[in-house]
Design a protein around this motif. Structure first.
Motif, short mmCIF file in Angstrom:
data_model
loop_
_atom_site.label_atom_id
_atom_site.label_comp_id
_atom_site.label_asym_id
_atom_site.label_seq_id
_atom_site.Cartn_x
_atom_site.Cartn_y
_atom_site.Cartn_z
N SER A 34 0.80 -1.30 -0.11
CA SER A 34 -0.02 0.23 0.19
C SER A 34 0.87 1.18 -0.01
CB SER A 34 -0.97 0.08 1.30
OG SER A 34 -1.83 1.27 1.22
N ILE B 291 0.72 3.54 -4.91
CA ILE B 291 0.97 2.81 -5.92
C ILE B 291 0.21 3.38 -7.20
CG2 ILE B 291 0.78 0.30 -6.67
CD1 ILE B 291 0.99 -0.37 -3.89
N THR B 292 1.04 3.30 -8.20
CA THR B 292 0.27 4.08 -9.55
C THR B 292 0.40 2.94 -10.77
OG1 THR B 292 2.57 4.89 -10.20
CG2 THR B 292 1.04 6.31 -8.83
N ILE C 277 2.42 -0.43 -10.57
CA ILE C 277 1.78 -1.64 -9.71
C ILE C 277 2.10 -2.95 -10.32
CG2 ILE C 277 0.11 -1.63 -11.66
CD1 ILE C 277 -1.90 -2.06 -9.54
N VAL D 33 -5.23 0.18 -3.50
CA VAL D 33 -5.12 1.36 -4.07
C VAL D 33 -6.30 2.44 -3.77
CG1 VAL D 33 -4.88 2.70 -6.48
CG2 VAL D 33 -3.80 0.22 -6.15
#
Length: 287
Positions: free
Chosen positions: A247, A250-251, A255, A268
């Motif tokens: 966690s 995160i993009t 990811i 997310v």
């Protein structure tokens, strides 16, 4: 229904409160300008590409406003849609269609955008064993719809609220005096109340991961804001003894790399707090 929070009662309560907020003592625009006996039709037009969501909810809204409205559906929740598609046609009392319109659109536009973004991230995890989770970063009084949309998009729900799982985050741990004290106090609390709730512990570094492993008696360890390299080391340390969840920021760009560290879950918050609504429109059809 696909989740414990999606009951007929909970959905009906949401619709009742939402209509009370919007309609108040009457839809005076429609009551004033449209004959009470006028019968009409409208199409739900899709004006964006993505995953459609809120279809099942829309029928419940229409029927809450007027049980005599008839809806013919051409597309269902989870359908891939493109500009120009017609999702459904609603027929009946014109005043009722107009009163229902905004709530149906507000719900479906936001739910469709969440389902679309969820689906995009789920596809990025293809080939890994990592599952995508939402969070509690939702719109107040709209959580039921936002988490429902995550399911429609192929993601999974984390806890629904504060009551159905224990998550010991950094502030809990700092206030309690450390991971060991926080976990032990939680276990005693749950035993005293006779509650069977899963315990998740947030960790910020490898030292805290080791502390969580040492105290035990938990279900999942969150790896918060760690680099992929550190996450990979943490997953190896945990060795399958507890579930793992990545966690923190995160993009789409990160990811896949995070999933490849071997974590069981990735949560997310952006699934529900940072999406732009899909463009949908309910257009009158001349009859």
């Amino acid at each position: 229904m696909k989740a414990p929070y999606l009951t007929d009662q909970s959905i009906a309560e949401f619709i009742k409160l939402a209509l009370k907020e919007d309609v108040g003592d009457g839809d005076h625009s429609s009551l004033a300008s449209i004959p009470a006996d006028a019968q009409n039709k409208a199409n739900l037009l899709v004006k964006g590409d993505g995953i459609l969501a809120g279809v099942e909810l829309s029928e419940k809204i229409f029927h809450a406003v007027d049980p005599d409205l008839k809806v013919e559906y051409f597309l269902q929740d989870g359908a891939k849609v493109k500009v120009g598609d017609v999702a459904f046609t609603v027929t009946g009392k014109a005043q009722s269609i107009l009163t229902s319109e905004r709530l149906v659109l507000n719900c479906m536009q936001r739910m469709s955008s969440i389902a679309t973004y969820t689906n995009r991230l789920v596809e990025m995890l293809a080939g890994t064993n990592t599952r995508l989770l939402d969070t509690r970063k939702t719109t107040p009084n709209f959580r039921i719809c936002e988490k429902w949309a995550v399911l429609i998009g192929g993601g999974q729900n984390h806890r629904f609220g504060l009551y159905d799982m224990v998550m010991l985050k950094d502030n809990h741990i700092d206030y309690a005096g450390g991971i060991e004290k926080a976990v032990k106090a939680t276990r005693e609390y749950l035993k005293r109340l006779g509650k069977d709730l899963k315990i998740e512990v947030e960790t910020r570094n490898l030292d805290e991961v080791k502390q969580a492993l040492e105290v035990g008696g938990i279900h999942r360890i969150m790896l918060d804001n760690m680099t992929p390299a550190t996450m990979k080391e943490a997953v190896q340390l945990i060795g399958g003894r507890f579930e793992t969840e990545a966690s923190g920021g995160i993009t789409e760009q990160t990811i896949r790399e995070v999933a490849e560290t071997g974590v069981d879950f990735i949560s997310v918050g952006a699934l529900t707090h940072s999406v732009k609504s899909m463009d949908l429109s309910l257009k009158a059809v001349k009859v």
